[in-house]
Design a protein around this motif. Structure first.
Motif, PDB file in Angstrom:
ATOM      1  N   VAL A 133       0.853  -1.183   0.000  1.00  0.00           N
ATOM      2  CA  VAL A 133       0.000   0.000   0.000  1.00  0.00           C
ATOM      3  C   VAL A 133       0.891   1.236   0.000  1.00  0.00           C
ATOM      4  CG1 VAL A 133      -1.751   1.266   1.290  1.00  0.00           C
ATOM      5  CG2 VAL A 133      -1.769  -1.232   1.277  1.00  0.00           C
ATOM      6  N   ARG A 134       0.566   2.201  -0.866  1.00  0.00           N
ATOM      7  CA  ARG A 134       1.408   3.394  -0.942  1.00  0.00           C
ATOM      8  C   ARG A 134       0.605   4.665  -0.728  1.00  0.00           C
ATOM      9  NH1 ARG A 134       4.873   3.312  -6.192  1.00  0.00           N
ATOM     10  NH2 ARG A 134       2.773   3.058  -7.030  1.00  0.00           N
ATOM     11  N   LEU A 135       1.202   5.574   0.025  1.00  0.00           N
ATOM     12  CA  LEU A 135       0.590   6.870   0.268  1.00  0.00           C
ATOM     13  C   LEU A 135       1.428   7.930  -0.425  1.00  0.00           C
ATOM     14  CD1 LEU A 135      -1.331   8.842   1.810  1.00  0.00           C
ATOM     15  CD2 LEU A 135       0.280   8.731   3.708  1.00  0.00           C
ATOM     16  N   LYS A 136       0.780   8.676  -1.343  1.00  0.00           N
ATOM     17  CA  LYS A 136       1.486   9.764  -2.005  1.00  0.00           C
ATOM     18  C   LYS A 136       0.986  11.068  -1.425  1.00  0.00           C
ATOM     19  CE  LYS A 136       1.890   7.293  -6.379  1.00  0.00           C
ATOM     20  NZ  LYS A 136       1.311   7.150  -7.718  1.00  0.00           N
ATOM     21  N   LEU A 137       1.860  11.761  -0.693  1.00  0.00           N
ATOM     22  CA  LEU A 137       1.443  13.013  -0.066  1.00  0.00           C
ATOM     23  C   LEU A 137       1.419  14.135  -1.100  1.00  0.00           C
ATOM     24  CD1 LEU A 137       3.520  12.489   3.155  1.00  0.00           C
ATOM     25  CD2 LEU A 137       1.023  12.495   2.997  1.00  0.00           C
ATOM     26  N   SER A 138       0.668  15.186  -0.766  1.00  0.00           N
ATOM     27  CA  SER A 138       0.460  16.268  -1.737  1.00  0.00           C
ATOM     28  C   SER A 138       1.780  16.957  -2.111  1.00  0.00           C
ATOM     29  CB  SER A 138      -0.528  17.279  -1.174  1.00  0.00           C
ATOM     30  OG  SER A 138      -0.098  17.712   0.093  1.00  0.00           O
ATOM     31  N   ASP A 139       2.795  16.870  -1.245  1.00  0.00           N
ATOM     32  CA  ASP A 139       4.068  17.523  -1.573  1.00  0.00           C
ATOM     33  C   ASP A 139       4.957  16.629  -2.435  1.00  0.00           C
ATOM     34  OD1 ASP A 139       4.861  15.586   0.175  1.00  0.00           O
ATOM     35  OD2 ASP A 139       5.554  16.939   1.742  1.00  0.00           O
ATOM     36  N   GLY A 140       4.435  15.477  -2.882  1.00  0.00           N
ATOM     37  CA  GLY A 140       5.203  14.612  -3.758  1.00  0.00           C
ATOM     38  C   GLY A 140       5.925  13.498  -3.014  1.00  0.00           C
ATOM     39  N   HIS A 141       6.007  13.622  -1.696  1.00  0.00           N
ATOM     40  CA  HIS A 141       6.618  12.619  -0.847  1.00  0.00           C
ATOM     41  C   HIS A 141       5.827  11.310  -0.914  1.00  0.00           C
ATOM     42  CE1 HIS A 141       9.174  11.491   2.449  1.00  0.00           C
ATOM     43  NE2 HIS A 141       8.161  11.241   3.244  1.00  0.00           N
ATOM     44  N   GLU A 142       6.524  10.165  -0.970  1.00  0.00           N
ATOM     45  CA  GLU A 142       5.825   8.884  -1.073  1.00  0.00           C
ATOM     46  C   GLU A 142       6.200   7.962   0.077  1.00  0.00           C
ATOM     47  OE1 GLU A 142       5.520   7.796  -5.389  1.00  0.00           O
ATOM     48  OE2 GLU A 142       5.444   5.787  -4.531  1.00  0.00           O
ATOM     49  N   VAL A 143       5.213   7.307   0.694  1.00  0.00           N
ATOM     50  CA  VAL A 143       5.464   6.440   1.839  1.00  0.00           C
ATOM     51  C   VAL A 143       4.875   5.062   1.563  1.00  0.00           C
ATOM     52  CG1 VAL A 143       5.250   6.212   4.344  1.00  0.00           C
ATOM     53  CG2 VAL A 143       5.099   8.472   3.288  1.00  0.00           C
ATOM     54  N   THR A 144       5.628   4.007   1.902  1.00  0.00           N
ATOM     55  CA  THR A 144       5.100   2.646   1.783  1.00  0.00           C
ATOM     56  C   THR A 144       4.516   2.227   3.117  1.00  0.00           C
ATOM     57  OG1 THR A 144       6.774   2.139   0.157  1.00  0.00           O
ATOM     58  CG2 THR A 144       5.695   0.281   1.192  1.00  0.00           C
ATOM     59  N   LEU A 145       3.285   1.724   3.100  1.00  0.00           N
ATOM     60  CA  LEU A 145       2.599   1.362   4.340  1.00  0.00           C
ATOM     61  C   LEU A 145       2.496  -0.148   4.482  1.00  0.00           C
ATOM     62  CD1 LEU A 145      -0.332   3.919   4.038  1.00  0.00           C
ATOM     63  CD2 LEU A 145       1.819   4.218   5.272  1.00  0.00           C
TER      64      LEU A 145
END
Lengths: 220, 369
Positions: free
Chosen positions: B110-122
């Motif tokens: 699952v991936r979260l793409k934040l509005s500032d372009g930062h990407e986090v794997t959950l």
């Protein structure tokens, strides 16, 4: 009374007590041979369970809805009633007027639902019980005439008022939701509903009779 | 006759009719008007109770009562059979080379793409992803929670949550709305709802339990369909060529282009993208929302429909060696097991003319010889 329960031959004399109390009105013993059908009152013609259901379903839901003012609860009450009839179809024998029995059963179940819900005070339930003497009528033709008269009067409402009235009464939206949907204020919604109610009641003269009767009740 | 209306406190009476009963006593005139209003409501509302629909629901309820006992007996019998066959197979297969089982866990994250372009794997351990004036974002293995920040400025940039095939995930938005996302889905939403309305965008399948806030309507957009919420829980499914919206509770206004309809619980709006039509039908909502309770629930569905759901849900590919098998239909109701093999076992034990052969991440479906 018109409702009879047949006892099994081998345990005649012993009452069957598993009957759902919400739906039972009055029972009389009957030792005749069981007939597995329901009868239409006037013609004496045997009708199927499905026909019986479809003949009365809408009418019974309306009667329940009048009391509980909740669509889903009304549907559930009527469905439970028919499920109950179905499960007891071998021991209930309705020899006379199914509709009359059904209306009273539904009314009682609906009033019980109100009492159990705890949202309505017992005084108010009593008032509503009084009101149910006036609606719905058991005469199909008179009912159809009144429905037609009401719809004709609704058609004479100004367009915006009719829309608001129907969103409230037909679609079951809260005043707030109507206001949000149409982009108007809640106060405008209330004013329009009030004007619609006043007009429709004046147009549907039979609804005015209730005043006198309730008044009469209160004074006695 | 209507001069008696002067005795009526309309504010009190209207509030009573709208369900805000403060328990205040009503005078005779008010009661009489209430009786008239109730009668009108019931007569107008008669259309809500069509007998054909009532009969269908009745038949379903009646059959469900009868079927429940039957299914339990069948399931118990199936369990015994699984044990017996399992034991038999075990001894048999130990002598031959074993067939592959569909026991692989999904590879995607699952991936979260934040509005500032930062990407986090959950999907890993508990972590704090963001904690600033706009929002705090915390994640654990299977969920993500947004908390409102102190800063009340309007947020227009959107975060994106992507759930791959084979996984499910839950999300709590800054306003308290809960969203369940099914496999292969995407939700686009702002980190905070500080404007006059709350808007989110969805692809795939999601269940929404919307936090009530009459001042700020909540709208879910999916393709051409907009679902405007009036405090509600509902399911959106866009996997197929149609967009299905199923309402569990509350009320929902669904619009698509010029078309619109108001849904009541257990009603479903179906938007067909090809001809732009929006139709409403009555359904059993549980069939469409069982997934978010961790159930697999198909009622009288074809094997093709069931396997296309399983393919997405477990990240496998199904191949029908015999196309006539696609149309077999049956009912499946079980907890969603961790691995596909358990579902295949359940199916092949209730349909004994079927056989599954697993090759890597592909399942071949054929007739049992």
């Amino acid at each position: 009374m018109v409702i009879c329960r047949k006892q099994q031959q081998h345990n005649a004399g012993q009452q069957m007590m598993e009957i759902n109390p919400d739906f039972i009105i009055l029972c009389a013993d009957n030792n005749e041979v069981t007939k597995w059908f329901m009868y239409q009152p006037k013609s004496g013609e045997v009708v199927s369970f499905e026909e019986q259901f479809k003949l009365h379903y809408t009418f019974l839901c309306t009667a329940a809805y009048y009391v509980v003012e909740d669509e889903d609860a009304a549907r559930d009450i009527v469905q439970d009633f028919f499920l109950y009839c179905w499960s007891k179809r071998h021991i209930i024998r309705i020899t006379h007027d199914f509709k009359s029995y059904a209306v009273r059963a539904i009314r009682n179940a609906s009033l019980n639902y109100l009492k159990k819900s705890g949202k309505t005070s017992l005084e108010e339930v009593a008032v509503i019980e009084n009101m149910t003497q006036h609606f719905p009528l058991e005469d199909n033709e008179a009912e159809a005439d009144r429905n037609a008269a009401l719809w004709a009067a609704v058609a004479r409402l100004p367009e915006q008022r009719r829309r608001i009235f129907l969103l409230s009464n037909r679609d079951g939206l809260k005043y707030k939701d109507i206001a949000a949907t149409l982009g108007i204020s809640v106060n405008t919604v209330k004013t329009q509903i009030k004007l619609a109610l006043q007009f429709l009641r004046k147009e549907c003269r039979w609804m005015n009779i209730i005043i006198a009767f309730l008044f009469f009740l209160k004074n006695n | 006759m209507n001069e008696n209306d002067k005795e009526i406190d309309w504010e009190k009476l209207l509030n009573r009719m709208d369900g805000d009963s403060a328990g205040e006593a009503l005078n005779e005139e008010e009661l009489a008007m209430l009786a008239a209003a109730k009668e009108m409501q019931s007569r107008i509302g008669a259309a809500k109770f069509p007998e054909e629909e009532g009969w269908q629901n009745f038949v379903q309820a009646r059959n469900r009562r009868q079927a429940r006992r039957f299914t339990l007996v069948k399931l118990a019998a199936a369990a015994v059979l699984v044990l017996a066959i399992g034991a038999g197979l075990w001894t048999f297969l130990n002598r031959q080379h074993p067939p592959q089982l569909a026991n692989e866990t999904p590879a995607g994250k699952v991936r979260l793409k934040l509005s500032d372009g930062h990407e986090v794997t959950l999907g890993g351990s508990t972590q704090v992803i963001q904690n600033n004036g706009i929002a705090s974002i915390k994640a654990d293995q299977s969920s993500l929670v947004y908390g409102a920040g102190a800063n009340r400025t309007l947020v227009t940039a959107m975060d994106t949550l992507e759930v791959p095939r084979g996984l499910q995930f839950t999300l709590q938005l800054a306003d308290g709305t809960k969203v369940w996302l099914n496999a292969g889905s995407r939700l686009i939403y702002p980190a905070a709802f500080n404007g006059a309305s709350r808007n989110v965008y969805v692809q795939g399948e999601a269940y929404f339990d919307v936090a009530a806030d009459i001042e700020r309507p909540f709208t879910v957009y999916s393709g051409k369909v907009a679902m405007k919420v009036l405090g509600t829980a509902f399911n959106v499914n866009t996997y197929g060529p149609e967009i299905q919206t199923t309402l569990s509770s509350g009320k929902l206004l669904v619009t698509a282009g010029q078309e619109s309809t108001v849904l009541a619980p257990d009603e479903q709006a179906v938007y067909n993208d090809k001809n732009g039509s929006l139709n409403k039908r009555t359904v059993e909502a549980r069939v469409f929302t069982a997934w978010k309770e961790g159930d697999l629930f198909f009622e009288d569905a074809t094997l093709l429909d069931i396997t296309s759901y399983l393919a997405r849900n477990y990240d496998y590919v199904f191949v029908f060696e015999d196309p006539t098998l696609e149309k077999i239909s049956f009912t499946l109701d079980m907890r969603r097991p961790a691995v596909l093999q358990d579902v295949l076992n359940q199916i092949s034990h209730s349909m004994n003319n079927l056989r599954f052969r697993v090759e890597g991440k592909t399942v071949h479906i054929m007739k049992r010889q």
